[in-house]
Design a protein around this motif. Structure first.
Motif, PDB file in Angstrom:
ATOM      1  N   THR A 239       0.789  -4.128   1.785  1.00 27.41           N
ATOM      2  CA  THR A 239       0.747  -3.960   0.325  1.00 27.41           C
ATOM      3  C   THR A 239      -0.352  -2.926  -0.071  1.00 27.41           C
TER       4      THR A 239
ATOM      5  N   GLY B  20      -6.163  -6.989   3.266  1.00 26.92           N
ATOM      6  CA  GLY B  20      -5.512  -6.020   2.204  1.00 26.92           C
ATOM      7  C   GLY B  20      -6.538  -5.299   1.365  1.00 26.92           C
TER       8      GLY B  20
ATOM      9  N   PRO C 265       1.640   1.027   2.192  1.00 29.34           N
ATOM     10  CA  PRO C 265       3.178   0.915   2.257  1.00 29.34           C
ATOM     11  C   PRO C 265       3.976   1.751   3.154  1.00 29.34           C
TER      12      PRO C 265
ATOM     13  N   PRO D 159       1.029  -8.966  -3.300  1.00 29.78           N
ATOM     14  CA  PRO D 159       0.332  -7.971  -4.079  1.00 29.78           C
ATOM     15  C   PRO D 159      -0.341  -8.271  -4.938  1.00 29.78           C
TER      16      PRO D 159
ATOM     17  N   TYR E 154      10.203  -7.587   5.885  1.00 30.52           N
ATOM     18  CA  TYR E 154      10.118  -6.028   5.554  1.00 30.52           C
ATOM     19  C   TYR E 154      10.929  -5.296   6.305  1.00 30.52           C
TER      20      TYR E 154
ATOM     21  N   SER F  30       1.026  -8.808   5.621  1.00 36.69           N
ATOM     22  CA  SER F  30       1.556  -8.690   4.120  1.00 36.69           C
ATOM     23  C   SER F  30       0.836  -7.878   3.501  1.00 36.69           C
TER      24      SER F  30
END
Length: 379
Positions: free
Chosen positions: A176, A144, A179, A26, A205, A172
């Motif tokens: 982020t 992301g 969600p 994040p 996760y 990942s």
């Protein structure tokens, strides 16, 4: 500036990098978002005539009279990737790496990377860092950032081609940005790597309800909301690159393409928005590599550029992610748009994330202090 001539810097091993937060996706996505705003404003420099080059590359010839010169086995190269980044960073650096796909036969990663972060005013080193994780996370973070602006916010199904490091970091970053993702499809070449990916995803996760393997790119793309093509392979013949066909794509799908990729005529059409992570980067590649460039560099963005050069696309058909992040161009405007982002990888990303990790390390007392000199002998 300091009146002292003494120069110390810190060395950060891979375990030090982890302690300093290099795997904090994040935070990495946030950092890359800030980097894109600086990129769009021009507060950066990379190598090359247009200040946008990916880096400087050493390749080995097919035939050499020198018995000790390495042979050009797949993915065998050395590369230096320098950059300066302004804004809150104000630092410079260079990533150096050697790559050889044969490394895997002896238990090593395909590429082994180091990063030097330097003071922009003096050129003095601030840190020497293990950079495999640095590079992996900054690369994965770009999908992301793209998903933050270009994916549907209610995206639930992710498709990952390539269960390696880039596939993991791309997932990942997707999670982020989106969600609500609860289902992951993965395609790979070997059962072992697929099983390792599935175990990692479920453990990392726990909100995921389904993680499963598929056998084809078609199965991967169909009914997925976000897709990343992250597989490695030989370049030279685009017909062998993993492909995306228009008939597979559901309305509203977002594609992030940081590795080998190709697409059919339907994807080339106006129904699919085409976004580059940095237009100048692709222009640099077009000036450095003999066309067709997609044969040498397998990113879909370079197929876009080849098509512009061939008159099959207009340059205005290509959008720039930095412009979107800066708010001067629209992100996703409706739930039906299909959007494909080409991710090329830039040394400014290493400088951005490396600076954040370095500052974390200084605050937390992480790393080994090394001395360059107390006073330079040559003055």
């Amino acid at each position: 500036m300091t009146s002292s001539t003494k120069i110390d810097f810190i060395y950060l091993s891979e375990s030090d990098m982890v302690k300093a937060g290099v795997t904090d996706m994040p935070a990495c996505v946030d950092t890359m978002e800030e980097m894109f705003k600086l990129l769009y404003r021009g507060d950066y420099r990379m190598a090359g005539e247009n200040n946008n080059s990916h880096g400087s590359l050493i390749l080995f010839p097919e035939d050499s009279p020198h018995a000790t010169m390495p042979k050009p086995t797949p993915d065998r190269r050395f590369m230096a990737m320098p950059a300066y980044l302004g804004g809150s960073f104000g630092t410079s650096g260079v990533k150096w790496y050697g790559s050889n796909i044969a490394n895997r036969e002896i238990g090593l990663p395909r590429s082994i990377l180091m990063f030097i972060l330097t003071d922009t005013e003096t050129g003095a080193p601030l840190a020497l860092m293990s950079a495999n994780l640095l590079s992996a996370y900054r690369t994965g973070a770009i999908p992301g950032v793209g998903a933050r602006y270009l994916a549907r916010k209610d995206s639930r199904v992710a498709g990952i081609l390539g269960p390696g490091v880039m596939g993991k970091t791309s997932l990942s970053a997707f999670i982020t940005a989106c969600p609500e993702i609860d289902t992951v499809k993965v395609k790979g070449r070997g059962r072992k790597s697929i099983d390792l990916f599935i175990s990692w995803a479920k453990e990392t996760y726990p909100q995921l309800t389904e993680v499963y393997a598929v056998d084809s790119e078609e199965e991967l793309v169909r009914d997925s909301d976000v897709v990343a093509y992250c597989s490695s392979g030989a370049t030279g013949d685009p017909t062998t690159y993993p492909i995306v066909k228009r008939e597979w794509i559901s309305p509203g799908t977002f594609f992030a393409m940081p590795a080998l990729g190709n697409f059919d005529d339907g994807v080339a059409g106006p129904e699919v928005r085409k976004v580059l992570d940095n237009t100048g980067l692709y222009e640099a590649w077009m000036s450095e590599i003999a066309p067709p460039v997609h044969n040498v560099n397998p990113l879909v963005g370079l197929k876009f550029m080849d098509m512009v050069a061939e008159g099959k696309l207009n340059k205005s058909d290509l959008e720039d992610l930095g412009k979107i992040v800066a708010g001067d161009a629209p992100g996703r405007s409706n739930d039906e748009e299909i959007i494909m982002l080409s991710v090329g990888g830039m040394p400014v990303e290493d400088v951005a994330w490396g600076t954040v990790v370095y500052r974390n390390a200084i605050k937390r007392g992480i790393g080994v202090t090394l001395n360059l000199w107390d006073k330079p002998i040559l003055g």
